[in-house]
Scaffold this motif. Sequence first.
Motif, mmCIF file in Angstrom:
data_model
loop_
_atom_site.group_PDB
_atom_site.id
_atom_site.type_symbol
_atom_site.label_atom_id
_atom_site.label_comp_id
_atom_site.label_asym_id
_atom_site.label_seq_id
_atom_site.Cartn_x
_atom_site.Cartn_y
_atom_site.Cartn_z
ATOM 1 N N THR B 56 -28.329 -17.727 7.558
ATOM 2 C CA THR B 56 -27.229 -18.599 7.956
ATOM 3 C C THR B 56 -27.578 -20.058 7.666
ATOM 4 O O THR B 56 -26.759 -20.813 7.133
ATOM 5 N N ALA B 57 -28.834 -20.434 7.991
ATOM 6 C CA ALA B 57 -29.263 -21.814 7.755
ATOM 7 C C ALA B 57 -29.243 -22.139 6.262
ATOM 8 O O ALA B 57 -28.765 -23.205 5.845
ATOM 9 N N LEU B 58 -29.705 -21.201 5.455
ATOM 10 C CA LEU B 58 -29.776 -21.429 4.012
ATOM 11 C C LEU B 58 -28.371 -21.511 3.404
ATOM 12 O O LEU B 58 -28.082 -22.367 2.565
ATOM 13 N N LEU B 59 -27.483 -20.616 3.856
ATOM 14 C CA LEU B 59 -26.143 -20.566 3.273
ATOM 15 C C LEU B 59 -25.295 -21.770 3.678
ATOM 16 O O LEU B 59 -24.392 -22.161 2.949
ATOM 17 N N ARG B 60 -25.606 -22.358 4.830
ATOM 18 C CA ARG B 60 -24.845 -23.522 5.260
ATOM 19 C C ARG B 60 -24.986 -24.653 4.239
ATOM 20 O O ARG B 60 -24.086 -25.452 4.063
ATOM 21 N N HIS B 61 -26.132 -24.697 3.567
ATOM 22 C CA HIS B 61 -26.359 -25.758 2.584
ATOM 23 C C HIS B 61 -26.516 -25.217 1.177
ATOM 24 O O HIS B 61 -27.234 -25.780 0.359
ATOM 25 N N LEU B 62 -25.784 -24.125 0.910
ATOM 26 C CA LEU B 62 -25.833 -23.508 -0.416
ATOM 27 C C LEU B 62 -25.524 -24.528 -1.513
ATOM 28 O O LEU B 62 -26.133 -24.526 -2.571
ATOM 29 N N GLN B 63 -24.577 -25.423 -1.248
ATOM 30 C CA GLN B 63 -24.157 -26.395 -2.271
ATOM 31 C C GLN B 63 -25.314 -27.284 -2.726
ATOM 32 O O GLN B 63 -25.395 -27.635 -3.899
ATOM 33 N N LEU B 64 -26.180 -27.643 -1.792
ATOM 34 C CA LEU B 64 -27.325 -28.495 -2.148
ATOM 35 C C LEU B 64 -28.170 -27.813 -3.218
ATOM 36 O O LEU B 64 -28.676 -28.462 -4.131
ATOM 37 N N LEU B 65 -28.287 -26.482 -3.111
ATOM 38 C CA LEU B 65 -29.208 -25.758 -3.976
ATOM 39 C C LEU B 65 -28.752 -25.735 -5.421
ATOM 40 O O LEU B 65 -29.563 -25.561 -6.320
ATOM 41 N N PHE B 66 -27.456 -25.880 -5.682
ATOM 42 C CA PHE B 66 -27.080 -25.923 -7.093
ATOM 43 C C PHE B 66 -26.805 -27.311 -7.638
ATOM 44 O O PHE B 66 -26.292 -27.447 -8.737
ATOM 45 N N VAL B 67 -27.238 -28.330 -6.909
ATOM 46 C CA VAL B 67 -27.161 -29.690 -7.475
ATOM 47 C C VAL B 67 -28.030 -29.807 -8.743
ATOM 48 O O VAL B 67 -27.540 -30.290 -9.771
ATOM 49 N N PRO B 68 -29.318 -29.353 -8.713
ATOM 50 C CA PRO B 68 -30.124 -29.494 -9.936
ATOM 51 C C PRO B 68 -29.462 -28.861 -11.167
ATOM 52 O O PRO B 68 -29.456 -29.464 -12.232
ATOM 53 N N ALA B 69 -28.882 -27.660 -11.010
ATOM 54 C CA ALA B 69 -28.190 -27.031 -12.139
ATOM 55 C C ALA B 69 -26.961 -27.835 -12.527
ATOM 56 O O ALA B 69 -26.686 -28.052 -13.704
ATOM 57 N N GLY B 70 -26.229 -28.310 -11.524
ATOM 58 C CA GLY B 70 -24.985 -29.038 -11.780
ATOM 59 C C GLY B 70 -25.200 -30.345 -12.522
ATOM 60 O O GLY B 70 -24.369 -30.738 -13.348
ATOM 61 N N VAL B 71 -26.323 -31.002 -12.249
ATOM 62 C CA VAL B 71 -26.598 -32.282 -12.910
ATOM 63 C C VAL B 71 -26.661 -32.103 -14.434
ATOM 64 O O VAL B 71 -26.316 -33.009 -15.184
#
Lengths: 241, 128
Positions: B56-71
């Motif tokens: 739950t903690a990890l999924l709450r900030h799922l968006q943060l995790l794909f910032v490196p790919a998104g850049v």
Amino acid sequence: MNPVEHVWDAVLEVARSPLGLIAITLGGYQLGRWLQARTGGHALAQPVLVAIAVVGTAITLLDVDYPRYLEASTLISFWLGPATVALAVPLHRQADQLKGFVLPLLVAVGMGAVVSVAGAVLIARALGADDVLQRTLAPKAATTPVAIALADSLGGIPPLAAAFAILIGIFAALTAPAVLTLLRIRDRRARGLAVGAVSHGIGASRMLREDETEGAFAGLGMGLSALAISLVLPLLALVLW
Amino acid sequence: MIRGLTFLIGFQVLGELVVRIVDVPVPGAVVGMLLCFAWLRRTRAGESAALVRASTALLRHLQLLFVPAGVGIVAYLATLRADAVPITASLLGSWLLGLVAVAWTAVLLERLFGAPRDDLPVAGQESA
């Protein structure tokens, strides 16, 4: 060397280090969260977009090239894998609500996976997109971490696949409830499922604000769809290319 | 937290192993998700389970995790501009087709089996 220059060099050196780049990434994300809260959770105010804009600007100004940033931010992107595994938890939470809906749900999500992958590839091809771009567009309905992994294994461009997945999620968050109403879908389970299946977490978060059942089924749709697209894509790839 | 994360990484490791041994082109993390789901069902994990809390903690900030790919998109802006028409048409077209396919299939099958439909009034238009 004068003291001002000395301080400036120190600032640049720290900013360009993995520590500095990760701090910029986290700072950009927090700014995005703040903006999202300020706009009352507007669908366009996605923290990920703000963070990407902040980091993109920062690495351009700092003259850090993308591969170097990517390496420095491994500490963040590493957690995409475990987070994908963690998607089992929302699936598990909704598994009890499924009585009488299991077969419709599985068949519908499977259909959706085939239609959205084949649709994306064939439309792109008909309009002259090259092979690599078609492979990048194919997994865009899957949740972003899965879309990235699938684009990678299929020979597409992972960063673009991430961008496509995010963009379609935002578009869905803005329009999906109205589109479903136009299509005369009045069953909340089917509404949520459809949005989650083709526009993953960003679409699902909009459905959650509409209605709890819609949100729950959108979460379920997202998880199942990630699975269905992963399974269907290698098979469709044999037919499509 | 660390206990839950250890579980998640353990399932991912198993997933990667399965993918390599069976030699299927599916991301290892997706297989890991399946294994994790089976485990959660089997153990009837509640909200207090370490695995559930870490997830739950990890999924709450799922968006943060794909910032490196998104850049990375910054590096592909030229591609995006050159192929704007096929990209836009493909994204929107396949999204709509997929949405229709899922929603209509689900509703049709529900009717076919005569299961009670959760047909709450949608009030004509969406609530803001």
